[in-house]
Design a protein around this motif. Sequence first.
Motif, PDB file in Angstrom:
ATOM      1  N   GLY A 125       0.775  -1.232   0.000  1.00 42.78           N
ATOM      2  CA  GLY A 125       0.000   0.000   0.000  1.00 42.78           C
ATOM      3  C   GLY A 125       0.802   1.275   0.000  1.00 42.78           C
ATOM      4  O   GLY A 125       0.228   2.367  -0.078  1.00 42.78           O
ATOM      5  N   VAL A 126       2.135   1.187   0.071  1.00 42.82           N
ATOM      6  CA  VAL A 126       2.991   2.373   0.115  1.00 42.82           C
ATOM      7  C   VAL A 126       3.678   2.547  -1.236  1.00 42.82           C
ATOM      8  O   VAL A 126       4.333   1.618  -1.730  1.00 42.82           O
ATOM      9  N   ALA A 127       3.540   3.724  -1.834  1.00 44.37           N
ATOM     10  CA  ALA A 127       4.187   4.001  -3.116  1.00 44.37           C
ATOM     11  C   ALA A 127       5.705   3.999  -2.943  1.00 44.37           C
ATOM     12  O   ALA A 127       6.241   4.553  -1.983  1.00 44.37           O
ATOM     13  N   VAL A 128       6.398   3.349  -3.881  1.00 44.37           N
ATOM     14  CA  VAL A 128       7.859   3.323  -3.853  1.00 44.37           C
ATOM     15  C   VAL A 128       8.385   3.909  -5.160  1.00 44.37           C
ATOM     16  O   VAL A 128       7.784   3.750  -6.218  1.00 44.37           O
ATOM     17  N   SER A 129       9.497   4.589  -5.064  1.00 43.20           N
ATOM     18  CA  SER A 129      10.142   5.178  -6.237  1.00 43.20           C
ATOM     19  C   SER A 129      11.641   5.234  -5.971  1.00 43.20           C
ATOM     20  O   SER A 129      12.105   4.872  -4.887  1.00 43.20           O
ATOM     21  N   ASP A 130      12.379   5.709  -6.954  1.00 39.42           N
ATOM     22  CA  ASP A 130      13.832   5.787  -6.823  1.00 39.42           C
ATOM     23  C   ASP A 130      14.295   7.153  -7.321  1.00 39.42           C
ATOM     24  O   ASP A 130      14.524   7.331  -8.520  1.00 39.42           O
ATOM     25  N   PRO A 131      14.424   8.141  -6.423  1.00 45.07           N
ATOM     26  CA  PRO A 131      14.858   9.475  -6.846  1.00 45.07           C
ATOM     27  C   PRO A 131      16.237   9.489  -7.493  1.00 45.07           C
ATOM     28  O   PRO A 131      16.576  10.453  -8.190  1.00 45.07           O
ATOM     29  N   SER A 132      17.038   8.433  -7.299  1.00 48.55           N
ATOM     30  CA  SER A 132      18.368   8.409  -7.907  1.00 48.55           C
ATOM     31  C   SER A 132      18.310   8.076  -9.398  1.00 48.55           C
ATOM     32  O   SER A 132      19.293   8.247 -10.107  1.00 48.55           O
ATOM     33  N   GLN A 133      17.157   7.593  -9.885  1.00 44.14           N
ATOM     34  CA  GLN A 133      16.992   7.289 -11.298  1.00 44.14           C
ATOM     35  C   GLN A 133      16.604   8.550 -12.074  1.00 44.14           C
ATOM     36  O   GLN A 133      15.939   9.441 -11.545  1.00 44.14           O
ATOM     37  N   ILE A 134      16.998   8.598 -13.342  1.00 43.89           N
ATOM     38  CA  ILE A 134      16.668   9.759 -14.172  1.00 43.89           C
ATOM     39  C   ILE A 134      15.157   9.930 -14.285  1.00 43.89           C
ATOM     40  O   ILE A 134      14.636  11.040 -14.248  1.00 43.89           O
ATOM     41  N   GLU A 135      14.421   8.803 -14.411  1.00 42.42           N
ATOM     42  CA  GLU A 135      12.968   8.881 -14.559  1.00 42.42           C
ATOM     43  C   GLU A 135      12.229   8.559 -13.268  1.00 42.42           C
ATOM     44  O   GLU A 135      10.999   8.444 -13.260  1.00 42.42           O
ATOM     45  N   ASN A 136      12.948   8.378 -12.167  1.00 43.69           N
ATOM     46  CA  ASN A 136      12.338   8.188 -10.848  1.00 43.69           C
ATOM     47  C   ASN A 136      11.614   6.848 -10.725  1.00 43.69           C
ATOM     48  O   ASN A 136      10.849   6.641  -9.788  1.00 43.69           O
ATOM     49  N   ASN A 137      11.809   5.925 -11.680  1.00 48.36           N
ATOM     50  CA  ASN A 137      11.089   4.664 -11.644  1.00 48.36           C
ATOM     51  C   ASN A 137      11.720   3.691 -10.647  1.00 48.36           C
ATOM     52  O   ASN A 137      12.918   3.731 -10.377  1.00 48.36           O
ATOM     53  N   TYR A 138      10.885   2.811 -10.106  1.00 45.60           N
ATOM     54  CA  TYR A 138      11.360   1.831  -9.132  1.00 45.60           C
ATOM     55  C   TYR A 138      11.906   0.606  -9.856  1.00 45.60           C
ATOM     56  O   TYR A 138      11.317   0.128 -10.832  1.00 45.60           O
ATOM     57  N   ASP A 139      13.004   0.069  -9.384  1.00 44.05           N
ATOM     58  CA  ASP A 139      13.683  -1.056 -10.011  1.00 44.05           C
ATOM     59  C   ASP A 139      13.107  -2.368  -9.479  1.00 44.05           C
ATOM     60  O   ASP A 139      13.324  -2.735  -8.321  1.00 44.05           O
ATOM     61  N   LEU A 140      12.371  -3.098 -10.332  1.00 42.73           N
ATOM     62  CA  LEU A 140      11.756  -4.355  -9.915  1.00 42.73           C
ATOM     63  C   LEU A 140      12.782  -5.421  -9.570  1.00 42.73           C
ATOM     64  O   LEU A 140      12.449  -6.422  -8.914  1.00 42.73           O
ATOM     65  N   GLN A 141      14.032  -5.241  -9.987  1.00 40.76           N
ATOM     66  CA  GLN A 141      15.065  -6.228  -9.656  1.00 40.76           C
ATOM     67  C   GLN A 141      15.391  -6.245  -8.166  1.00 40.76           C
ATOM     68  O   GLN A 141      16.005  -7.193  -7.672  1.00 40.76           O
ATOM     69  N   LEU A 142      14.972  -5.205  -7.440  1.00 41.21           N
ATOM     70  CA  LEU A 142      15.217  -5.166  -6.003  1.00 41.21           C
ATOM     71  C   LEU A 142      14.310  -6.128  -5.235  1.00 41.21           C
ATOM     72  O   LEU A 142      14.550  -6.406  -4.056  1.00 41.21           O
ATOM     73  N   LEU A 143      13.261  -6.651  -5.889  1.00 34.92           N
ATOM     74  CA  LEU A 143      12.288  -7.512  -5.219  1.00 34.92           C
ATOM     75  C   LEU A 143      12.589  -8.979  -5.466  1.00 34.92           C
ATOM     76  O   LEU A 143      13.123  -9.351  -6.513  1.00 34.92           O
ATOM     77  N   SER A 144      12.192  -9.835  -4.526  1.00 31.05           N
ATOM     78  CA  SER A 144      12.326 -11.281  -4.662  1.00 31.05           C
ATOM     79  C   SER A 144      10.951 -11.930  -4.576  1.00 31.05           C
ATOM     80  O   SER A 144      10.148 -11.587  -3.698  1.00 31.05           O
ATOM     81  N   VAL A 145      10.683 -12.864  -5.486  1.00 34.73           N
ATOM     82  CA  VAL A 145       9.366 -13.485  -5.584  1.00 34.73           C
ATOM     83  C   VAL A 145       8.991 -14.223  -4.304  1.00 34.73           C
ATOM     84  O   VAL A 145       7.825 -14.227  -3.893  1.00 34.73           O
ATOM     85  N   ASP A 146       9.947 -14.859  -3.646  1.00 30.66           N
ATOM     86  CA  ASP A 146       9.632 -15.670  -2.466  1.00 30.66           C
ATOM     87  C   ASP A 146       9.080 -14.836  -1.313  1.00 30.66           C
ATOM     88  O   ASP A 146       8.488 -15.386  -0.372  1.00 30.66           O
TER      89      ASP A 146
END
Length: 649
Positions: free
Chosen positions: A109-130
């Motif tokens: 329920g909490v919005a996540v983003s990445d201010p260090s990215q040029i487009e501010n998008n969140y990197d899905l590679q940071l997540l693990s399916v398990d």
Amino acid sequence: MKKRLLYVGALLTTVLVNAQQQQDSTKVEQLDEVVLSDSRFAIKKENSGKTIIKISKEEIEKNQGRTVAEIINVKSGITINGSRGNAGQNLSTFFRGGQNRQVLVLIDGVAVSDPSQIENNYDLQLLSVDQIESIEILKGASSALYGNRASTAIINITLKKASKRKIKASFGTYIGTNNSQDESRLDLVDFTNTLGINGTLGKFNYLANLSSKNTNGLSAANTPNGTTPNDSDRFAKVTANMKLGYAVSDKLDITFFGNYDRYTSEFDDGFSFVDQDNSSENEQYRFGLSTNFKYNKGSIHVNAAINNIERAFDFELFSGSISKGKSMVVDVYNKYKFNNQFYSIIGLNYVDNEINTFSVPFGETEFAPAITADIANDQIVDPYVNVTYLSDFGLNLNGGVRLNNHSEYGSNFVYNVNPSYVFKLSENNRLKVISSYSTAYITPSLFQLFSPSFGNADLEAQEDATIEAGLVLDLGKNFSLSTVYFNRDQKNIIEFVTLDFTTFESEYQNGSDEFKVNGVEVELTSQLSEGLSLDANYTFTERKDGIIFRAPKHKANVNLGYVVNDATYLSLNYQFTGDRTATAFNADFTERLTLDSYSLLDFNLNHTIIKDRLKLYGTVSNIFNEDYQEVFGFATLGRNYRVGLKFDF
């Protein structure tokens, strides 16, 4: 290729006929699937007027060992470039022809983003399916309810919750190959391990998950002649997730959470596509709390999180760079249920972003500040209201408004109107008409605003408007067919503009041209016979006045699943991705080229060795070893094998 397409076409025709025959002879049951994303209330999917994809706990369980991007990439309207390449490949997410910055990711329920990215998008590679319980994908503009970047879709991820048992533990291990199309080795070079423990002790509950991934054997880049370089670019990731919850009373509960995610990736030159010893390191710390207070007919919710992300790049031929982003999100809202038909939400969303970047100046050897947080920061304060009406005669209405207030460009107003109507054909069969008109906004990133080389402090928010209309036919639980038309109009598009080609002077600007995209999504699910199920989708996406780079006009997915018995489940997954337009870098700086269409076939096995204790997983991906390009100049995976075991204690 043509023979494979004809085969799949014949297969689809056969299963559609069988689906209808099966429907005629099978007793249907009441639909009861519940969705949350379009209203924040748990309502039956039949009462939702939006297109929502629900990836259940069971589906995620069957895809253990895969990445989040791989699971999402087979759904309608979605293309995630990079999901079938080197494990460290940058991911580009395209929903309905949109770009990374137009997709909002929510975690619990909490919005996540990445201010260090040029487009501010969140990197899905940071997540693990398990660590994930379920995923809901809400397509279309949703800024009225969710705010910034909810333009083409939101990916609403729910992490696992604590068991009601005092203690429960699990361990998983998965190993596999990592070959390109030019290789057929059986070397085991892809390793994933997971460990989790959770439980409930009276009013206190706890959860902790740890996972690691290490992959080698595949080069990041292809050479211009299409062959893969000889080097092997390694990818390594560690993720940790913790939750501590306490039920103060029957009306009040509080959950504290913390996440740590880190991955390192080696990569090659992205312009000449030759071997280079480049590497990146990405590290994230995320902490927060969620509290819920129930009263009479309503509840008050507070979701808050602080996210710190650091991204460092080291290049073989020139100096590297460091970017540090920090964001704070606080979302406070009141949910009120007047009766079984009328629901409302009143909320206030606050976001604070900042970045610091460092680079090595020309002629120097030490890092120095390039962008500093005392200048590169912004704040967003958004009040919002949403209402939901569910009639007892078939009409459903969802609508909302939000006033976006941004510290740099001022204010703008977005809204959503989403009526739908359900025709009851018989006791368990329904035809639903859905429609919506929604607006959205995408704020410029801190890099786009404050970069000393390219920034433009006068940038305004990008504006999107989406029209949706469609039909959903549900025949009990055994057959569902939906067709949705969408039309999206983008204005004030934030573009990177070269002002002088002799000096390459450039800056970010709001473009004056409109970007119009329309398309159709078709989804089919059917229980063909006892144990045999079909899940298929097709997406057509088109920009009439221009080109959608890297996203296909045509894409289709077919999944056939078969329950052999209580212990064994098999599935065959087919994906067709049409031609795409890509950009290559050359002497004239840019060149357009066409990436050919491709078809992929995967096989999955899930087998329970000991009920509720031990499971076996197996995957063969790209069975025909299709040779294709997903991202121009970069390697893609050929035929590969993966096996795994999961223990529950």
